[in-house]
Motif scaffolding. Structure first.
Motif, PDB file in Angstrom:
ATOM      1  N   LYS A 181     -54.395  48.528  -4.863  1.00 24.61           N
ATOM      2  CA  LYS A 181     -53.049  48.805  -4.380  1.00 24.61           C
ATOM      3  C   LYS A 181     -53.016  49.412  -2.989  1.00 24.61           C
ATOM      4  O   LYS A 181     -51.942  49.487  -2.381  1.00 24.61           O
ATOM      5  N   GLN A 182     -54.173  49.863  -2.455  1.00 31.34           N
ATOM      6  CA  GLN A 182     -54.141  50.425  -1.115  1.00 31.34           C
ATOM      7  C   GLN A 182     -53.965  49.352  -0.045  1.00 31.34           C
ATOM      8  O   GLN A 182     -53.601  49.650   1.089  1.00 31.34           O
TER       9      GLN A 182
ATOM     10  N   ASP B  41     -52.798  40.743  -1.354  1.00 32.08           N
ATOM     11  CA  ASP B  41     -53.277  40.473  -2.709  1.00 32.08           C
ATOM     12  C   ASP B  41     -54.798  40.581  -2.795  1.00 32.08           C
ATOM     13  O   ASP B  41     -55.483  39.627  -3.168  1.00 32.08           O
TER      14      ASP B  41
ATOM     15  N   GLU C   8     -54.780  43.028 -14.569  1.00 25.18           N
ATOM     16  CA  GLU C   8     -54.356  41.800 -15.250  1.00 25.18           C
ATOM     17  C   GLU C   8     -55.301  41.565 -16.422  1.00 25.18           C
ATOM     18  O   GLU C   8     -56.520  41.684 -16.279  1.00 25.18           O
TER      19      GLU C   8
ATOM     20  N   GLU D  78     -47.913  53.279 -13.972  1.00 24.37           N
ATOM     21  CA  GLU D  78     -47.924  52.818 -12.590  1.00 24.37           C
ATOM     22  C   GLU D  78     -49.306  52.260 -12.226  1.00 24.37           C
ATOM     23  O   GLU D  78     -49.417  51.208 -11.604  1.00 24.37           O
TER      24      GLU D  78
ATOM     25  N   PRO E 279     -51.977  45.952   1.427  1.00 29.01           N
ATOM     26  CA  PRO E 279     -50.601  45.452   1.331  1.00 29.01           C
ATOM     27  C   PRO E 279     -50.456  44.427   0.214  1.00 29.01           C
ATOM     28  O   PRO E 279     -51.376  43.633  -0.031  1.00 29.01           O
ATOM     29  N   GLU E 280     -49.336  44.457  -0.465  1.00 34.06           N
ATOM     30  CA  GLU E 280     -49.141  43.581  -1.618  1.00 34.06           C
ATOM     31  C   GLU E 280     -49.275  42.114  -1.249  1.00 34.06           C
ATOM     32  O   GLU E 280     -49.830  41.318  -2.006  1.00 34.06           O
ATOM     33  N   PHE E 281     -48.790  41.732  -0.059  1.00 33.38           N
ATOM     34  CA  PHE E 281     -48.828  40.317   0.307  1.00 33.38           C
ATOM     35  C   PHE E 281     -50.263  39.841   0.590  1.00 33.38           C
ATOM     36  O   PHE E 281     -50.554  38.655   0.559  1.00 33.38           O
TER      37      PHE E 281
ATOM     38  N   ILE F 212     -58.065  41.686  -4.567  1.00 29.62           N
ATOM     39  CA  ILE F 212     -58.370  41.894  -5.971  1.00 29.62           C
ATOM     40  C   ILE F 212     -59.878  42.047  -6.183  1.00 29.62           C
ATOM     41  O   ILE F 212     -60.689  41.614  -5.365  1.00 29.62           O
TER      42      ILE F 212
ATOM     43  N   ARG G 231     -50.394  48.839 -14.251  1.00 24.78           N
ATOM     44  CA  ARG G 231     -49.723  47.575 -13.932  1.00 24.78           C
ATOM     45  C   ARG G 231     -50.512  46.751 -12.917  1.00 24.78           C
ATOM     46  O   ARG G 231     -50.229  45.567 -12.712  1.00 24.78           O
ATOM     47  N   TYR G 232     -51.504  47.361 -12.279  1.00 25.08           N
ATOM     48  CA  TYR G 232     -52.327  46.633 -11.321  1.00 25.08           C
ATOM     49  C   TYR G 232     -53.490  45.915 -11.996  1.00 25.08           C
ATOM     50  O   TYR G 232     -54.247  45.206 -11.336  1.00 25.08           O
TER      51      TYR G 232
ATOM     52  N   ARG H 130     -55.985  44.562  -9.029  1.00 28.20           N
ATOM     53  CA  ARG H 130     -55.482  44.492  -7.652  1.00 28.20           C
ATOM     54  C   ARG H 130     -55.590  45.867  -7.013  1.00 28.20           C
ATOM     55  O   ARG H 130     -55.182  46.863  -7.611  1.00 28.20           O
TER      56      ARG H 130
END
Length: 212
Positions: A149-150, A156, A136, A130, A152-154, A158, A133-134, A147
């Motif tokens: 993760k705290q 983005d 790259e 888990e 919001p995904e939208f 990084i 996966r953040y 990325r």
């Protein structure tokens, strides 16, 4: 604004790294402070200046995932040492191999009771996969960006050493999060911050909520 050496160029202070990775600064200090550090660092140019290179950020991120399993420090140190020896690479924790073979190593360690996780093998695999996966990876298997993760995904958000000198940026616009926060704290309303950087006001609002 590109960091050319992810091993030797410091991008964040220990405090900033701990905050962005949502961990205790004292824990990160211990990982950085020993003769055989769990997390690589460089000597800062001045006291209080950045000392954690991008590779160290990734190492701390991976080790934090193990801490989330409530592993004792001695077991985390054993896991890191064995992974580095297994792959014959001092930076093994920041390589793509840690996301494949490395997970298997940690699970095997638990099975051999060298590393004890209260939640068992399944939790080790699930938690690590888990988290990983953040990250790259580049074509050579090194970490390229993380990325956070705290956020919001939208949004983005990084950490990518190619942009903003390694300070967290918005993935699409490459605007630094600190620039948004500083403008807002200077008294600019959220709508004004969004207009200044040509961003969606909802993205700015969510980024500021998590960053500040």
């Amino acid at each position: 604004m590109t960091v050319t050496n992810i091993y030797k160029t410091p991008i964040l202070t220990a405090r900033e790294t701990a905050r962005y990775l949502r961990m205790h600064e004292s824990t990160l200090d211990r990982w950085l402070a020993t003769d055989d550090p769990l997390v690589h660092s460089v000597t800062p140019e001045r006291r209080g200046w950045p000392r954690v290179p991008f590779v160290g950020v990734i190492e701390a991120y991976v080790l934090r995932a193990l801490r989330e399993l409530r592993m004792p420090m001695r077991d985390i140190r054993a896991a890191a040492a064995i992974a580095r020896e297994e792959f014959d690479d001092p930076y093994a924790l920041a390589r793509q191999r840690i996301a494949t073979d490395g997970v298997a190593v940690f699970v095997r360690l638990a099975d051999e009771q060298l590393v004890h996780a209260s939640s068992g093998q399944l939790a080790i695999r699930e938690v690590l996969e888990e988290h990983l996966r953040y990250i790259e990876w580049d074509s050579e298997g090194g970490a390229q960006r993380l990325r956070l993760k705290q956020f919001p995904e939208f949004a983005d958000v990084i950490i990518d050493p190619r942009f903003g000198w390694g300070s967290p940026v918005l993935g699409r616009s490459k605007v630094r999060v600190t620039d948004l926060v500083e403008l807002w704290r200077a008294g600019e309303p959220i709508a004004g911050v969004a207009e200044e950087y040509d961003l969606d006001v909802n993205i700015v609002e969510d980024v500021l909520r998590f960053a500040a």
